[in-house]
Scaffold this motif. Structure first.
Motif, PDB file in Angstrom:
ATOM      1  N   SER A 263      -0.606   3.099   0.098  1.00  0.00           N
ATOM      2  CA  SER A 263      -0.882   2.199   1.223  1.00  0.00           C
ATOM      3  C   SER A 263      -2.347   2.311   1.611  1.00  0.00           C
ATOM      4  O   SER A 263      -3.027   3.275   1.251  1.00  0.00           O
ATOM      5  N   MET A 264      -2.813   1.334   2.372  1.00  0.00           N
ATOM      6  CA  MET A 264      -4.219   1.291   2.791  1.00  0.00           C
ATOM      7  C   MET A 264      -4.287   0.929   4.268  1.00  0.00           C
ATOM      8  O   MET A 264      -3.491   0.140   4.763  1.00  0.00           O
ATOM      9  N   TYR A 265      -5.274   1.503   4.970  1.00  0.00           N
ATOM     10  CA  TYR A 265      -5.405   1.221   6.399  1.00  0.00           C
ATOM     11  C   TYR A 265      -6.877   1.328   6.805  1.00  0.00           C
ATOM     12  O   TYR A 265      -7.520   2.351   6.585  1.00  0.00           O
ATOM     13  N   HIS A 266      -7.397   0.248   7.401  1.00  0.00           N
ATOM     14  CA  HIS A 266      -8.708   0.307   8.059  1.00  0.00           C
ATOM     15  C   HIS A 266      -8.775  -0.782   9.114  1.00  0.00           C
ATOM     16  O   HIS A 266      -7.931  -1.692   9.156  1.00  0.00           O
ATOM     17  N   GLY A 267      -9.775  -0.714   9.974  1.00  0.00           N
ATOM     18  CA  GLY A 267      -9.857  -1.599  11.130  1.00  0.00           C
ATOM     19  C   GLY A 267     -10.066  -3.058  10.804  1.00  0.00           C
ATOM     20  O   GLY A 267      -9.829  -3.920  11.652  1.00  0.00           O
ATOM     21  N   GLY A 268     -10.488  -3.379   9.577  1.00  0.00           N
ATOM     22  CA  GLY A 268     -10.744  -4.763   9.222  1.00  0.00           C
ATOM     23  C   GLY A 268      -9.531  -5.525   8.748  1.00  0.00           C
ATOM     24  O   GLY A 268      -9.603  -6.748   8.544  1.00  0.00           O
ATOM     25  N   LEU A 269      -8.401  -4.850   8.573  1.00  0.00           N
ATOM     26  CA  LEU A 269      -7.185  -5.527   8.122  1.00  0.00           C
ATOM     27  C   LEU A 269      -6.530  -6.285   9.276  1.00  0.00           C
ATOM     28  O   LEU A 269      -6.676  -5.911  10.445  1.00  0.00           O
ATOM     29  N   ASN A 279       3.930   1.419   8.398  1.00  0.00           N
ATOM     30  CA  ASN A 279       5.382   1.658   8.379  1.00  0.00           C
ATOM     31  C   ASN A 279       5.874   2.083   7.002  1.00  0.00           C
ATOM     32  O   ASN A 279       6.757   2.933   6.887  1.00  0.00           O
ATOM     33  N   GLU A 280       5.306   1.479   5.943  1.00  0.00           N
ATOM     34  CA  GLU A 280       5.697   1.873   4.587  1.00  0.00           C
ATOM     35  C   GLU A 280       5.410   3.348   4.340  1.00  0.00           C
ATOM     36  O   GLU A 280       6.208   4.058   3.731  1.00  0.00           O
ATOM     37  N   PHE A 281       4.280   3.807   4.855  1.00  0.00           N
ATOM     38  CA  PHE A 281       3.921   5.226   4.693  1.00  0.00           C
ATOM     39  C   PHE A 281       4.800   6.117   5.559  1.00  0.00           C
ATOM     40  O   PHE A 281       5.309   7.146   5.104  1.00  0.00           O
ATOM     41  N   LEU A 282       5.015   5.725   6.805  1.00  0.00           N
ATOM     42  CA  LEU A 282       5.819   6.538   7.720  1.00  0.00           C
ATOM     43  C   LEU A 282       7.270   6.632   7.252  1.00  0.00           C
ATOM     44  O   LEU A 282       7.934   7.642   7.464  1.00  0.00           O
ATOM     45  N   GLU A 283       7.770   5.573   6.627  1.00  0.00           N
ATOM     46  CA  GLU A 283       9.159   5.549   6.161  1.00  0.00           C
ATOM     47  C   GLU A 283       9.328   6.172   4.783  1.00  0.00           C
ATOM     48  O   GLU A 283      10.444   6.232   4.252  1.00  0.00           O
ATOM     49  N   GLY A 284       8.233   6.636   4.179  1.00  0.00           N
ATOM     50  CA  GLY A 284       8.327   7.289   2.882  1.00  0.00           C
ATOM     51  C   GLY A 284       8.423   6.340   1.706  1.00  0.00           C
ATOM     52  O   GLY A 284       8.703   6.770   0.580  1.00  0.00           O
ATOM     53  N   LYS A 285       8.169   5.037   1.937  1.00  0.00           N
ATOM     54  CA  LYS A 285       8.194   4.083   0.817  1.00  0.00           C
ATOM     55  C   LYS A 285       6.963   4.252  -0.063  1.00  0.00           C
ATOM     56  O   LYS A 285       6.986   3.945  -1.246  1.00  0.00           O
ATOM     57  N   THR A 286       5.869   4.681   0.540  1.00  0.00           N
ATOM     58  CA  THR A 286       4.693   5.117  -0.221  1.00  0.00           C
ATOM     59  C   THR A 286       4.364   6.538   0.229  1.00  0.00           C
ATOM     60  O   THR A 286       4.592   6.892   1.389  1.00  0.00           O
ATOM     61  N   MET A 287       3.810   7.333  -0.685  1.00  0.00           N
ATOM     62  CA  MET A 287       3.510   8.733  -0.363  1.00  0.00           C
ATOM     63  C   MET A 287       2.015   8.975  -0.156  1.00  0.00           C
ATOM     64  O   MET A 287       1.615  10.062   0.242  1.00  0.00           O
ATOM     65  N   ILE A 288       1.192   7.964  -0.451  1.00  0.00           N
ATOM     66  CA  ILE A 288      -0.256   8.127  -0.356  1.00  0.00           C
ATOM     67  C   ILE A 288      -0.815   7.076   0.593  1.00  0.00           C
ATOM     68  O   ILE A 288      -0.517   5.891   0.471  1.00  0.00           O
ATOM     69  N   MET A 289      -1.631   7.512   1.547  1.00  0.00           N
ATOM     70  CA  MET A 289      -2.329   6.599   2.441  1.00  0.00           C
ATOM     71  C   MET A 289      -3.833   6.797   2.260  1.00  0.00           C
ATOM     72  O   MET A 289      -4.343   7.907   2.430  1.00  0.00           O
ATOM     73  N   VAL A 290      -4.531   5.725   1.893  1.00  0.00           N
ATOM     74  CA  VAL A 290      -5.993   5.743   1.834  1.00  0.00           C
ATOM     75  C   VAL A 290      -6.487   5.029   3.086  1.00  0.00           C
ATOM     76  O   VAL A 290      -6.095   3.892   3.341  1.00  0.00           O
ATOM     77  N   ALA A 291      -7.335   5.692   3.876  1.00  0.00           N
ATOM     78  CA  ALA A 291      -7.649   5.133   5.193  1.00  0.00           C
ATOM     79  C   ALA A 291      -9.000   5.605   5.711  1.00  0.00           C
ATOM     80  O   ALA A 291      -9.527   6.640   5.287  1.00  0.00           O
ATOM     81  N   THR A 292      -9.531   4.836   6.640  1.00  0.00           N
ATOM     82  CA  THR A 292     -10.656   5.303   7.448  1.00  0.00           C
ATOM     83  C   THR A 292     -10.080   6.099   8.612  1.00  0.00           C
ATOM     84  O   THR A 292      -8.861   6.219   8.767  1.00  0.00           O
ATOM     85  N   ASN A 293     -10.967   6.580   9.466  1.00  0.00           N
ATOM     86  CA  ASN A 293     -10.528   7.421  10.585  1.00  0.00           C
ATOM     87  C   ASN A 293      -9.685   6.653  11.597  1.00  0.00           C
ATOM     88  O   ASN A 293      -9.086   7.259  12.495  1.00  0.00           O
TER      89      ASN A 293
END
Length: 603
Positions: A263-269, A279-293
């Motif tokens: 999964s990916m997360y940053h302020g521009g999305l 939610n995909e990350f929190l629910e365990g559907k993905t195990m890796i999150m690439v993100a800014t702070n």
């Protein structure tokens, strides 16, 4: 939903057990709760993962009236409101993600005095529409989460926080003010007190998290490191932090193309994309999150087992906050910082962008840039030190950690040592010859024979030192070691240079000078694998709780799992005899638990 004054019928221990499933408070939680319940304004500096939300929510549940929580991040507000609703507490938030129907329901509950918790951003708080509404409410506690945002010396300064005092002054009966942050030194605390005009009780927890293994790696090919790492640990939840949206997207795409669920997360999305990815990350559907702070503050995912900093954070405070996402359940975890000198160009770019800040005077910008560069030097020291990393972090935040931790790459067997006396002397000779005119990158490139425009501009390709050492990474290891041992000094400012110290010449009297070179080790592999039966059962319980969206203690309590690990039941009849394994638990989890026990017996 809760509509009555809980403090009249339950004490703090009852509330902790009934609503959060814990038997005991952790760290300074109880002291802070007592202070708030006694009516004191309170500042709580608590390491990330220390349980800040519980610390202000329990007083909020017990006090009459509304607890108003000011928070800088939408994801934090949404997550905490969701968790409060799960335990049947009337809570709401109004933010840019809130639709009209939901907002009208929150306002309806607020006017009916049903709402116990309302989460707002500082900008939304100062909107005349909401300010008028709130001034008519009975606000018993005003919570400033991430209160370091009040301070220009803080690592995440937000001018909008300054205006909160204007709202407080308008409240007929001043509420208890509770300030929470994971990262605040004495300067930041002073700013918080002055900005809010309070004389609070101050509590600080230990910044040490001994269950976390810290490692710093000078890494040339970061993408390949990431690929090798996640290939070994793709069944474990982790976050990879980057400094920019661009790096987030590039790394996300790289991992996705390698065939991993990420999964990916940053302020521009877009907001709906951020929600979906989170939610995909929190629910365990993905195990890796690439993100800014922007990802992670207040997120209730306690089984994140590793945090990797792909880029150098802007400060030690940012690093500590990001590392704080790891293993919030108190179990083992791994925090790795990848570092090379090219990171500094991004950091310097962000510092120089402060010139465009129209809310600060030129003098304030100058001071802030100076402070940011000091913070940058501190995180560089963490990345390059040969001393205990736990000790460095704890001492940085003004606390004492006097001995080695036996749980970081500097204290364990992660390096081999080689005698580099000849090449170390060459580095010092180069700096002396050119009168300290160059920084780490230029010196390393000249000594290793890498021709760049700057090398050609200064005619360094014709120097007698050019291409004398060959390997640029080896040269940088020597320079870092010389800096750590005070043979060299890195100047401050926008363009730091390397200069000699008053002991540089002593190196020419020595016969040996050993430097560290990182070697492969099995420490991380060992830490990220559950080994005992109890750990395997915990891992199963935690992942099950994530997937069904239920608090872990409501799936199975740790005491029950400890008993299962001790008894090792071989069938459902034996499992039924263990306290906590009722008919529902047997039906939902029994077969899977027996399978884990039997598999463990084979090892």
């Amino acid at each position: 939903m809760l509509h009555y004054i809980l403090g009249d019928i339950m004490n703090k221990y009852d509330v902790l057990k009934e609503y959060y499933g814990y038997d005991d408070f952790r760290g300074i939680q109880e002291e802070c709760i007592d202070s708030i319940l006694e009516g004191n304004d309170t500042i709580c500096v608590m390491a990330t993962g220390g349980g800040k939300s519980v610390t202000f929510q329990i007083p909020g549940l017990m006090l009459d009236g509304l607890t108003l929580v000011i928070s800088p991040l939408i994801s934090l507000m949404n997550d905490q409101v969701l968790n409060l609703k799960k335990i049947k507490v009337c809570a709401g938030t109004i933010n840019s993600n809130t639709d009209e129907y939901e907002e009208s329901n929150v306002i309806k509950d607020l006017k009916a005095e049903k709402l116990k918790f309302l989460y707002l951003s500082p900008e939304r708080l100062l909107n005349p529409k909401y300010e008028k509404l709130l001034l008519e409410c009975n606000i018993s506690q005003l919570v400033l989460d991430e209160s370091h945002c009040l301070s220009q010396w803080g690592h995440d300064f937000r001018p909008s926080y300054f205006k909160i005092i204007d709202f407080i002054k308008k409240i007929a009966k001043k509420p208890i003010i509770s300030c929470f942050t994971a990262t605040a030194d004495d300067l930041v605390i002073k700013d918080i007190k002055e900005a809010l005009n309070i004389n609070p009780k101050i509590f600080k927890s230990s910044f040490d998290r001994p269950m976390l293994y810290y490692e710093t790696i000078r890494c040339k090919d970061k993408k390949m490191f990431i690929f090798d790492f996640i290939a070994k640990h793709n069944d474990v939840a982790g976050i990879i932090y980057t400094l920019t949206r661009k790096n987030t997207e590039h790394l996300y795409q790289f991992i996705k193309e390698k065939g991993f669920k990420v999964s990916m997360y940053h302020g521009g999305l877009e907001d709906d994309v951020k929600r979906k990815n989170q939610n995909e990350f929190l629910e365990g559907k993905t195990m890796i999150m690439v993100a800014t702070n922007s990802f992670g503050l207040g997120i209730d995912h306690k089984t994140i087992r590793y945090v990797i900093n792909y880029d150098l954070p802007e400060s030690v405070e940012d690093l500590a906050q990001q590392q704080g996402r790891c293993s919030r359940d108190g179990k083992r975890g791994v925090c790795i910082l990848l570092y090379n000198e090219s990171d500094l160009y991004i950091n310097e770019y962000f510092i120089n962008q402060l010139e465009d800040n129209t809310e600060l005077s030129s003098d304030e910008i100058k001071k802030l840039k100076k402070r940011k560069r000091e913070k940058l030097n501190d995180i560089i020291t963490y990345a390059t030190t040969n001393k205990c990393l736990h000790q460095y972090l704890v001492n940085y935040f003004g606390q004492i950690h006097s001995s080695s931790c036996s749980n970081c790459s500097n204290c364990l067997d992660s390096y081999e040592y080689i005698n580099a006396i000849k090449d170390a002397r060459l580095v010092i000779e180069f700096i002396r010859h050119y009168d300290a005119r160059f920084g780490i990158d230029t010196i390393a490139k000249a000594l290793s024979g890498i021709k760049t425009e700057k090398i050609k501009k200064h005619n360094l390709e014709y120097s007698r030192y050019y291409n004398k050492i060959k390997n640029i990474d080896y040269v940088k290891e020597i320079i870092v070691s010389l800096l750590n041992d005070n043979y060299l000094i890195r100047t401050k400012g926008e363009y730091p240079m390397l200069t000699l110290s008053n002991i540089s010449c002593d190196l020419f009297k020595e016969e040996e000078y050993f430097i560290r070179v990182f070697k492969e080790n099995n420490i991380v592999n060992r830490l990220l694998r559950p080994t005992t039966l109890f750990e395997k059962l915990l891992d199963y319980r935690d992942k099950k709780a994530l997937r069904i969206g239920c608090p872990k203690f409501k799936v199975l309590r740790e005491a029950t799992l400890e008993e299962i690990a001790k008894i090792k039941p071989q069938n459902l009849n034996e499992l039924k005899k263990i306290k906590g394994m009722g008919e529902k638990s047997i039906a939902h989890y029994g077969d899977e638990i027996i399978a884990i026990v039997k598999e463990s017996n084979k090892i």
